[in-house]
Enzyme design. Structure first.
Site, PDB file in Angstrom:
ATOM      1  CB  CYS A 154     -14.031   1.642  -0.863  1.00  0.00           C
ATOM      2  SG  CYS A 154     -13.581   3.376  -0.673  1.00  0.00           S
ATOM      3  CG  ASP A 159     -13.342   6.679  -1.957  1.00  0.00           C
ATOM      4  OD1 ASP A 159     -13.405   6.634  -0.714  1.00  0.00           O
ATOM      5  OD2 ASP A 159     -12.266   6.525  -2.576  1.00  0.00           O
ATOM      6  NE  ARG A 169     -10.729  -5.112  -0.268  1.00  0.00           N
ATOM      7  CZ  ARG A 169      -9.897  -4.179   0.200  1.00  0.00           C
ATOM      8  NH1 ARG A 169     -10.394  -3.104   0.798  1.00  0.00           N
ATOM      9  NH2 ARG A 169      -8.586  -4.283   0.046  1.00  0.00           N
ATOM     10  CD  GLN A 173     -12.948  -1.430  -1.638  1.00  0.00           C
ATOM     11  OE1 GLN A 173     -12.181  -1.373  -0.694  1.00  0.00           O
ATOM     12  NE2 GLN A 173     -14.207  -1.825  -1.492  1.00  0.00           N
ATOM     13  CG  HIS A 233      -8.224   0.161  -3.339  1.00  0.00           C
ATOM     14  ND1 HIS A 233      -7.509  -0.968  -2.958  1.00  0.00           N
ATOM     15  CD2 HIS A 233      -8.935   0.540  -2.228  1.00  0.00           C
ATOM     16  CE1 HIS A 233      -7.781  -1.233  -1.692  1.00  0.00           C
ATOM     17  NE2 HIS A 233      -8.637  -0.346  -1.232  1.00  0.00           N
ATOM     18  NE  ARG A 261      -3.979   0.562   1.755  1.00  0.00           N
ATOM     19  CZ  ARG A 261      -5.244   0.723   2.168  1.00  0.00           C
ATOM     20  NH1 ARG A 261      -5.518   1.547   3.156  1.00  0.00           N
ATOM     21  NH2 ARG A 261      -6.236   0.060   1.596  1.00  0.00           N
TER      22      ARG A 261
END
Ligand code: CP
Ligand code: NVA
Length: 335
Positions: A288, A248, A316, A156, A153, A126
Site C-alpha cells: 500500500c 505492509d 487510488r 486502499q 483501509h 483518517r
C-alpha cells in the site's frame, strides 16, 4: 447529458425490481469495505475502470461539490488522490490537519456532523479510532468515507483489487496472499477478496493475526461468493503458488513505539527474492506504501519487475473517483 440508466440498469428478479448499484450507493457511507455488497463493490470497480479509461467524460460530474477531509494521521497518497479526484470531477477539497488534536476533543462528533452536513457533500476521515468514523457516519446526513482507521483501509482495498483486475482480468479464484501484520490494510483486503471470490491466505506471526471477528465476517462472505480465507503462520506456506503477494509495514501509525520489539518477530515475513520464489512465476508484488525499505520488503522486490506498487498508488485516484461519483450521485451528471 447521459442518464444514469445508461450506466446501471435496474435488476428484475422474482422479488421485483432491485435498485441499481448507482441508486443503492447514493448517500451511503464507507466505514468498512463490508458496508458494500458484492454487487456494489463490483459496481465501484466497473465505474473505476470506465473513469480511468475516459476521465474527460466525468470532468464536471461533481460540479461545485465540496469534500472536507479531517486527518489525524500523516498521508501522501490518500490526501493527494482524494484531492485530485474531486478536483478533476469539478468539485473542491477542504483539508483540515487534525494531527495535533483528536477529532471530538474541541466539540462532539455529533455537533461537528450537524455543522458539516450543511456545508459539504462528503466527509473523509483518517483517524486512530475506527469508532470516530462510525460515530460521525451515524450523525452526518451526508456520506462519510473511511480514509484509514485503526481497523480498516477500505479505499486502499478498492484500488488494490482494481489493480488486480487490470492485471488478471478478474479477482475471482485468484490466489491472493498477504504476509505480515494482520492490520487495518489486511482487514479490508480480506473482506474485499471474499466479496470478489478470491482465495485469500494471510501469513502472520502468532499474536499478529487479523482480528477474529473480521476473519469470521470475511469467511461468511466468502461462503456466498466461492472465495476462501485461510490463516497460517508459515510465510513460505502462505506464499506458495500465489498470484499476488502483498505486504505492509510491521508497525502501523500509532505503533511506532513497538518497532524494536516487532523487528525480530517479523523478520521471517520479509518479502525478499527467496520468499517470492515460492509464489507463481507470474505473481505480482503489492504494497500500500509507504514502505519501510529493506524491513518488510527488500529493494530488489519493491523496485523489481513483479512490483505493481505504483499502479496501486495511481489506482487510488481512479477508485476514489468512482466511489465519490456513486456516493454523491454523480453518475446522473455525466456529459
Ligand atoms: N497507502 C496510503 O494510504 O498512503 P498514505 O498514508 O500516504 O495516504
Ligand atoms: N497499516 C499502515 C498503512 C498506511 C497506509 C498504517 O496504518 O500506518
Amino acid at each position: 447529458m447521459t442518464n444514469k440508466s445508461s450506466f446501471w440498469n435496474t435488476t428484475e428478479t422474482s422479488a421485483g425490481t432491485l435498485p441499481s448499484p448507482a441508486e443503492s450507493l447514493a448517500g451511503r457511507d464507507l466505514c468498512s469495505i463490508a458496508d458494500f455488497s458484492t454487487i456494489e463493490v463490483e459496481a465501484v470497480m466497473k465505474l473505476a475502470h470506465a473513469v480511468k479509461a475516459e476521465p474527460g467524460k466525468y470532468r464536471w460530474a461533481l460540479d461545485a461539490k465540496q469534500m472536507v477531509m479531517f486527518f489525524e494521521k500523516a498521508s501522501l497518497r490518500t490526501r493527494l488522490t482524494f484531492e485530485a479526484a474531486i478536483n478533476t470531477l469539478g468539485g473542491n477539497a477542504i483539508f483540515v490537519d487534525q494531527t495535533q488534536s483528536p477529532l471530538g476533543e474541541r466539540e462532539s462528533l455529533a455537533d461537528m456532523a450537524r455543522n458539516l452536513e450543511r456545508w459539504v457533500s462528503v466527509i473523509v476521515l483518517r483517524t486512530y479510532a475506527h469508532e470516530t468514523i462510525t460515530e460521525m457516519a451515524q450523525y452526518a446526513a451526508c456520506p462519510v468515507i473511511n480514509a484509514l482507521s485503526d481497523l480498516e483501509h477500505p479505499c486502499q482495498a478498492l484500488a488494490d483489487f482494481l489493480t488486480l483486475e487490470e492485471r488478471f482480468g478478474s479477482a475471482k479464484e485468484l490466489k491472493f496472499t498477504y504476509v505480515g501484520d494482520g492490520n487495518n490494510v489486511c482487514h479490508s483486503l480480506m473482506l474485499i477478496a471474499a466479496q470478489l471470490g478470491a482465495h485469500c491466505t494471510v501469513g502472520s506471526p502468532k499474536n499478529y493475526a487479523p482480528k477474529a471477528d473480521i476473519v469470521a465476517q470475511a469467511r461468511a462472505i466468502a461462503n456466498e461468493t466461492g472465495g476462501s480465507i485461510a490463516l497460517v503462520n508459515d510465510p513460505i506456506v502462505a506464499v506458495k503458488d500465489a498470484d499476488a503477494v502483498y505486504t505492509d509495514v510491521c508497525t502501523s501509525m500509532g505503533f511506532e513505539h513497538e518497532v524494536t520489539k516487532r523487528a525480530p518477530i517479523f523478520k521471517p515475513y520479509q518479502v525478499n527474492e527467496q520468499l517470492m520464489a515460492n509464489a507463481a512465476p507470474h505473481a505480482v508484488f503489492m504494497h500500500c506504501l509507504p514502505a519501510h525499505r529493506n524491513a518488510e520488503v527488500t529493494d530488489a522486490i519493491l523496485d523489481g519487475p513483479q512490483s505493481v506498487v505504483f499502479e496501486q498508488a495511481e489506482n487510488r485516484m481512479h477508485a476514489q473517483k468512482a466511489l465519490l461519483l456513486l456516493l454523491l450521485g454523480g453518475t446522473n451528471n455525466v456529459r
